[in-house]
Design a protein around this motif. Structure first.
Motif, PDB file in Angstrom:
ATOM      1  N   HIS A 332       4.772  61.690  40.594  1.00 53.43           N
ATOM      2  CA  HIS A 332       5.066  63.164  40.510  1.00 53.43           C
ATOM      3  C   HIS A 332       3.776  63.988  40.841  1.00 53.43           C
ATOM      4  O   HIS A 332       3.792  64.753  41.739  1.00 53.43           O
ATOM      5  N   LYS A 333       2.656  63.385  40.699  1.00 53.45           N
ATOM      6  CA  LYS A 333       1.344  64.209  40.994  1.00 53.45           C
ATOM      7  C   LYS A 333       1.373  64.056  42.525  1.00 53.45           C
ATOM      8  O   LYS A 333       0.862  64.952  43.282  1.00 53.45           O
ATOM      9  N   MET A 334       1.697  62.986  43.290  1.00 56.90           N
ATOM     10  CA  MET A 334       1.653  62.592  44.560  1.00 56.90           C
ATOM     11  C   MET A 334       2.577  63.796  45.319  1.00 56.90           C
ATOM     12  O   MET A 334       2.180  64.581  46.004  1.00 56.90           O
ATOM     13  N   TRP A 335       3.649  63.911  44.688  1.00 60.60           N
ATOM     14  CA  TRP A 335       4.851  64.813  45.140  1.00 60.60           C
ATOM     15  C   TRP A 335       4.078  66.326  45.096  1.00 60.60           C
ATOM     16  O   TRP A 335       4.334  66.997  46.143  1.00 60.60           O
ATOM     17  N   GLN A 336       3.653  66.511  44.074  1.00 61.68           N
ATOM     18  CA  GLN A 336       2.917  67.732  43.747  1.00 61.68           C
ATOM     19  C   GLN A 336       1.899  68.136  44.927  1.00 61.68           C
ATOM     20  O   GLN A 336       1.910  69.202  45.642  1.00 61.68           O
ATOM     21  N   CYS A 337       0.991  67.193  45.047  1.00 63.77           N
ATOM     22  CA  CYS A 337      -0.284  67.313  46.036  1.00 63.77           C
ATOM     23  C   CYS A 337       0.524  67.422  47.841  1.00 63.77           C
ATOM     24  O   CYS A 337       0.296  68.481  48.204  1.00 63.77           O
ATOM     25  N   ALA A 338       1.392  66.647  47.664  1.00 65.18           N
ATOM     26  CA  ALA A 338       2.127  66.769  49.070  1.00 65.18           C
ATOM     27  C   ALA A 338       2.721  68.238  49.444  1.00 65.18           C
ATOM     28  O   ALA A 338       2.648  68.734  50.477  1.00 65.18           O
ATOM     29  N   GLU A 362     -12.818  78.118  60.634  1.00 67.81           N
ATOM     30  CA  GLU A 362     -13.380  76.909  59.816  1.00 67.81           C
ATOM     31  C   GLU A 362     -13.170  76.886  58.314  1.00 67.81           C
ATOM     32  O   GLU A 362     -12.843  75.686  57.775  1.00 67.81           O
ATOM     33  N   ARG A 363     -12.838  78.073  58.053  1.00 62.33           N
ATOM     34  CA  ARG A 363     -12.789  78.323  56.453  1.00 62.33           C
ATOM     35  C   ARG A 363     -11.425  77.607  56.177  1.00 62.33           C
ATOM     36  O   ARG A 363     -11.073  76.904  55.083  1.00 62.33           O
ATOM     37  N   GLU A 364     -10.247  78.099  56.975  1.00 63.13           N
ATOM     38  CA  GLU A 364      -9.154  77.383  56.656  1.00 63.13           C
ATOM     39  C   GLU A 364      -8.876  75.904  56.951  1.00 63.13           C
ATOM     40  O   GLU A 364      -8.308  75.388  55.957  1.00 63.13           O
ATOM     41  N   ILE A 365      -9.819  75.220  57.957  1.00 65.18           N
ATOM     42  CA  ILE A 365      -9.860  74.017  58.216  1.00 65.18           C
ATOM     43  C   ILE A 365     -10.186  73.306  57.011  1.00 65.18           C
ATOM     44  O   ILE A 365      -9.478  72.436  56.294  1.00 65.18           O
ATOM     45  N   ALA A 366     -11.386  73.875  56.250  1.00 62.54           N
ATOM     46  CA  ALA A 366     -12.028  73.182  55.212  1.00 62.54           C
ATOM     47  C   ALA A 366     -10.707  73.303  53.917  1.00 62.54           C
ATOM     48  O   ALA A 366     -10.949  72.294  53.310  1.00 62.54           O
ATOM     49  N   LYS A 367     -10.089  74.508  53.809  1.00 66.88           N
ATOM     50  CA  LYS A 367      -9.313  74.371  52.915  1.00 66.88           C
ATOM     51  C   LYS A 367      -8.151  73.382  52.853  1.00 66.88           C
ATOM     52  O   LYS A 367      -7.944  72.910  51.896  1.00 66.88           O
ATOM     53  N   PHE A 368      -7.810  73.286  54.106  1.00 66.96           N
ATOM     54  CA  PHE A 368      -6.595  72.250  54.245  1.00 66.96           C
ATOM     55  C   PHE A 368      -6.954  70.933  53.978  1.00 66.96           C
ATOM     56  O   PHE A 368      -6.561  70.290  53.455  1.00 66.96           O
ATOM     57  N   SER A 369      -8.220  70.532  54.591  1.00 68.11           N
ATOM     58  CA  SER A 369      -8.768  69.315  54.699  1.00 68.11           C
ATOM     59  C   SER A 369      -9.096  69.099  53.123  1.00 68.11           C
ATOM     60  O   SER A 369      -8.795  67.708  52.386  1.00 68.11           O
ATOM     61  N   ARG A 374      -7.220  65.363  48.469  1.00 70.03           N
ATOM     62  CA  ARG A 374      -6.679  65.306  47.164  1.00 70.03           C
ATOM     63  C   ARG A 374      -5.478  64.303  47.323  1.00 70.03           C
ATOM     64  O   ARG A 374      -5.188  63.403  46.521  1.00 70.03           O
ATOM     65  N   LEU A 375      -4.624  64.316  48.253  1.00 69.29           N
ATOM     66  CA  LEU A 375      -3.414  63.989  48.509  1.00 69.29           C
ATOM     67  C   LEU A 375      -3.773  62.352  48.616  1.00 69.29           C
ATOM     68  O   LEU A 375      -3.139  61.481  48.142  1.00 69.29           O
TER      69      LEU A 375
END
Lengths: 727, 171
Positions: A332-338, A362-369, A374-375
């Motif tokens: 469930h948690k995996m699905w949420q993270c994905a 840069e800020r957006e890249i950091a946010k995404f990574s 987490r995933l």
């Protein structure tokens, strides 16, 4: 009889259990024995609901004293409540206002809201049946009743399945006989029957087993076919019933549910029920028979071994459950993270131009990574857990067999058990575990299917369309429309139309003018009878709108909206949608009247051009003209134009304006437009202000009156001038 | 970033209004006398209800015009502050959940049996991914199906098995 309603906040804003009581001409609010608020309603003009953040209060407005010039009346607070009570108090407020206005007492409506009337819990989105209070047994009785037609085939399928299983049970028996009599005969067994040699006996028995197996497979196939056929027919019928119902629901009921939700009910829920019929229904008969037979056979053959074999079973089931809960949680948690990762990515890509202009890559890249990390972490954790505990349930399954092997083996060595019996015993054991595991999962699947059934029945139980009178009439719409003190609100606590009275003559063009949210669209919704007025009357011709036959009513009303929806199909189909069976000449004539013919023939495929989701894209102006052509072809007595000419370039607009002028000729027309210039041909204009009819008259009359309309015209002129200057 | 203030529209602070005085009118509503005018009923709106609930509180009249902005509650005199705080407490309903006793799930809606002080009720939350929000101070904001909001300041109050049920939705 006093009318009571619950509220849940005390004057200090803390939760409490309170009761508001309205008896005679007095309103009282209490949280304990003694009311903290009592007020006679004699001099009260209006009750209203005032909303704050997450809560609100019921207020009374006193009537101004006779000839009062003391300014507006001040509000009196009655009681406070959280949003849980908003709907009930809104209904209460509506009744109270009706009483204050007319002296007539209509009890507030209850039980159609968002809370279970029985337990008070909030209902899940889109359904009105409380899953805590619903009678599960009644649901299933009803489902079984609906399955009446397919019972015979399901029973037959169950019978075939049982025969298949019995044939399976014969195989270990043959095995045991072979072992005990032919392969490892114990002393004193005697000779083989029919004078068989050992080789012939193996051949005969092998052949017998093959035959058994073959017959079993035939029964298995037959059973599957029967069950699938029956359940498919059933789900087809069910789906048809549900779909038919959805088409016939009143708009008020449909707009409460999202289109996705309705689609899910027509497709997914009926599918789940079908799966249950074909799989679970048949399998449950089969598994139960198999389980009892095997258990009986095991206990008869060797009671001690049977007990040993069964010891690990409950442990295994428990383990499985526990195990699934942990792993299910991780998944469930995996699905949420994905899904979070997807939404972050979606956001960034959609807003990529903003990101670039602000230089925040840069800020957006950091946010995404960070999200991606987490995933990854949760995936690794899930895999580790899986690898760690997965072997245990399997091992537990084998444990029973090992126990049987150890104790059974010792019995064989002691000579209290034949080798054949031990082998047969082991084979039966394999048959035992399968149905047990299946049964462990049964409650969950049963609950799932019940939910689907609840949702389906809920749709089926929804009242069909708006109530019609006993004998709907099919004549009498002549174009005259009369609003007679009409009152209406989508939500009880927010009246949208208040005491609107307006007479429209046949073949008159009326323009509705006012700020957005004033109630213009609501008025045309009532004329189309998408909703019924709460109070007052709406008449078409000489009759109440409710007396007309639904189809007849719709045949006589044509609508052109601001946005036109084209169905997947050809341009021709889309125009002819208004009048199936129209001749090509009619369709082309309608298109010509609507100024659509030119652009349609310009398309390479002419009227046969595919439009809609996968087809050719028509511009807004072109779609609008298709809609006008539809209306022309329909030739209705009453025409409704809802912002039909907004958001178009001047040239297209003049073409559409021309088409509309042709269309409105000899028809009663109600037109809504924000751009007042488009209403210059209207016979009369009705200015709607906060749900009331504020002004009524021709363009000229209203201008000389210098009222609201005058103000609106001046404001638009100013804006027009400013735009011209800028341009 | 510099310390210079960005040019823009300034607001009227309470101090800008000569002899502003809050009081309760005869019907118990918050009212304001200021600049020779008597606002018979005013509404308070927090600009930053989550991150800075005690700062930037807008005072709005019944015509929806902003009369002034209270920049900081702490700067007010004691009586006024008490009056404003009481009004805010009533206007913003967001009680603290002291205990979550049980969580049940039906059709995607989570039913939380909770205690709010001595009061017990069931809070229904759908779309948990959206309606359970962890605030910057670590508290959990719960929004129920009717739009009511509740806070759980300390997730440690949750029983372990309840926390486990909600955990997948907390970021």
């Amino acid at each position: 009889m006093p009318i009571t309603v619950a509220f849940d906040l005390n004057p200090a804003g803390e939760l409490c259990r309170g009761e508001l009581q309205w008896e005679g001409g007095t309103l009282a609010a209490r949280t304990g024995e003694e009311p903290f608020f009592t007020r006679a309603l004699d001099d009260i003009a209006e009750a209203r609901v005032h909303t704050d953040v997450g809560c609100g209060q019921l207020e009374l407005l006193a009537r101004a004293p006779d000839g009062g010039t003391g300014g507006p009346a001040e509000a009196i607070s009655v009681c406070r409540f959280s949003l849980n009570c908003l709907e009930a108090l809104g209904e209460f407020c509506k009744s109270l206002n009706h009483y204050l206005e007319t002296g007539e007492l209509v009890p507030p409506q209850t039980g159609q809201g968002t809370h279970c009337p029985k337990c008070g819990r909030s209902l899940p989105p889109g359904i009105r049946v409380c899953l805590f209070c619903v009678d599960t047994r009644a649901i299933w009785r009803r489902a079984f009743g609906m399955m009446k037609t397919i019972w015979p085939s399901l029973l037959l399928a169950g019978l075939c399945m049982t025969l298949f299983n019995l044939s399976k049970l014969a195989i270990p028996l043959a095995n045991r006989w072979l072992l005990d009599h032919v392969l490892a005969p114990a002393e004193g067994i005697g000779t083989l029957p029919f004078g068989w040699s050992p080789a012939a006996a193996i051949l005969w028995m092998g052949g017998g087993m093959a035959l058994c197996f073959a017959v079993g497979q035939v029964f298995l196939g037959l059973s599957g076919h029967l069950a699938r056929r029956g359940s498919s027919l059933f789900s087809h019928t069910l789906r048809g019933t549900v779909y038919d119902k959805v088409q016939n629901l009143p708009v008020a009921a449909i707009s409460q549910k999202t289109s996705g939700d309705l689609m899910k009910r027509v497709l997914q829920d009926t599918d789940k029920v079908r799966d249950f019929c074909s799989e679970l229904g048949r399998a449950s008969v089969e598994k139960i028979i198999l389980l009892t037979t095997v258990a009986v056979v095991l206990f008869v053959t060797q009671p001690l071994l049977a007990v040993l074999a069964l010891v690990p079973v409950p442990l295994t089931i428990l383990f499985f459950r526990r195990f699934w809960r942990s792993i299910g949680w991780i998944y469930h948690k995996m699905w949420q993270c994905a899904s979070r990762e997807t939404s972050v990515l979606h956001d960034i890509i959609k807003g990529i131009r903003v990101v670039k202009t602000f230089g925040t890559e840069e800020r957006e890249i950091a946010k995404f990574s960070a999200v991606s990390r987490r995933l990854t972490d949760i995936c690794i954790r899930g895999d580790k857990l899986w690898a760690l505990i997965n072997p245990f349930p399997r091992y537990a399954m084998v444990a029973g067999e090992l126990l049987v092997l150890y104790f059974g083996g010792r019995m064989v060595l002691q000579g209290t058990l034949s080798l054949g019996t031990l082998v047969a015993f082991n084979l039966y054991l394999a048959y035992l575990y399968e149905p047990l595991r299946w049964m462990a999962a049964l409650p969950r699947r049963l609950a799932e299917t019940t939910t689907c059934l609840v949702k389906i029945f809920e749709i089926l139980d929804e009242p069909r369309t708006l109530p019609a009178t006993q004998d709907p009439i099919r004549e009498g719409i002549d174009g005259a429309i009369a609003f007679d003190a009409v009152q209406f609100g989508y939500k009880p606590y927010e009246p949208v139309l208040r005491q609107v009275s307006l007479q429209i003559r046949p073949r008159e063009m009326i323009g509705l003018v006012g700020h957005s949210g004033a109630g213009k669209s609501t008025m045309i919704n009532l004329v189309m009878r998408l909703y019924d007025a709460d109070r007052g009357q709406l008449r078409l011709g000489d009759r109440d709108i409710k007396e007309y036959d639904y189809t007849y009513l719709r045949e006589n009303i044509g609508v052109v909206f601001q946005e036109t929806f084209l169905f997947a199909g050809t341009v021709y189909d889309n125009i002819a949608y208004a009048k199936p069976g129209a001749s090509p000449a009619d369709v082309i004539r309608a298109a010509k009247t609507a100024n659509a013919h030119e652009f349609i023939v310009k398309l390479p495929d002419g009227y046969n051009t595919l439009v809609g989701e996968d087809g050719h894209t028509l511009s807004g102006g072109e779609r609008q003209r298709v809609a006008i052509a539809r209306a022309v072809l329909k030739d209705p007595k009453i025409l409704i134009l809802d912002e039909a000419t907004s958001a178009l370039d001047p040239e297209t607009e003049s073409k559409i304006q021309q088409a509309l002028e042709r269309l409105v000729k000899n028809r009663t027309t109600i037109a809504i437009a924000h751009r007042l210039s488009t209403l210059r041909h209207a016979d009369r204009l009705a200015v709607i202000e906060q749900g009331r009819l504020a002004e009524l008259g021709s363009h000229k009359e209203l201008l000389t009156k210098r009222g609201i309309y005058y103000g609106l015209v001046m404001a638009q002129n100013e804006m027009g001038k400013a735009e011209k200057e800028r341009g | 970033m510099t310390d210079e203030t960005i040019p823009g529209t300034d607001w009227v602070t309470l101090a800008d209004l000569p002899d502003a005085r809050f009081y309760r009118n005869q019907n118990g509503f918050l009212a304001l006398k200021a600049g020779g005018r008597d606002y018979r009923r005013v509404t308070l709106r927090r600009a930053l209800p989550f991150t800075d609930p005690a700062k930037y509180i807008c005072v709005i009249d019944t015509e929806e015009h902003e009369i002034a902005v209270i920049e900081d509650l702490a700067a007010l005199d004691e009586d006024t502050r008490a009056l404003i705080e009481a009004e805010l407490a009533v206007r913003y309903f967001c009680p603290e959940i002291s205990e979550v006793k049980r969580i049940q799930e039906k059709l995607g809606t989570y039913y939380l049996d909770v205690a709010i002080g001595a009061f017990e009720k069931t809070v229904a939350v759908k779309d948990v991914g959206k309606n359970l929000k962890q605030l910057e101070d670590g508290a959990l904001l719960v929004t129920d199906t009717d739009g009511n909001r509740y806070r759980i300041a300390d997730l440690g109050h949750l029983a372990r098995k309840n926390l486990r049920m909600l955990e997948p939705y907390l970021y």
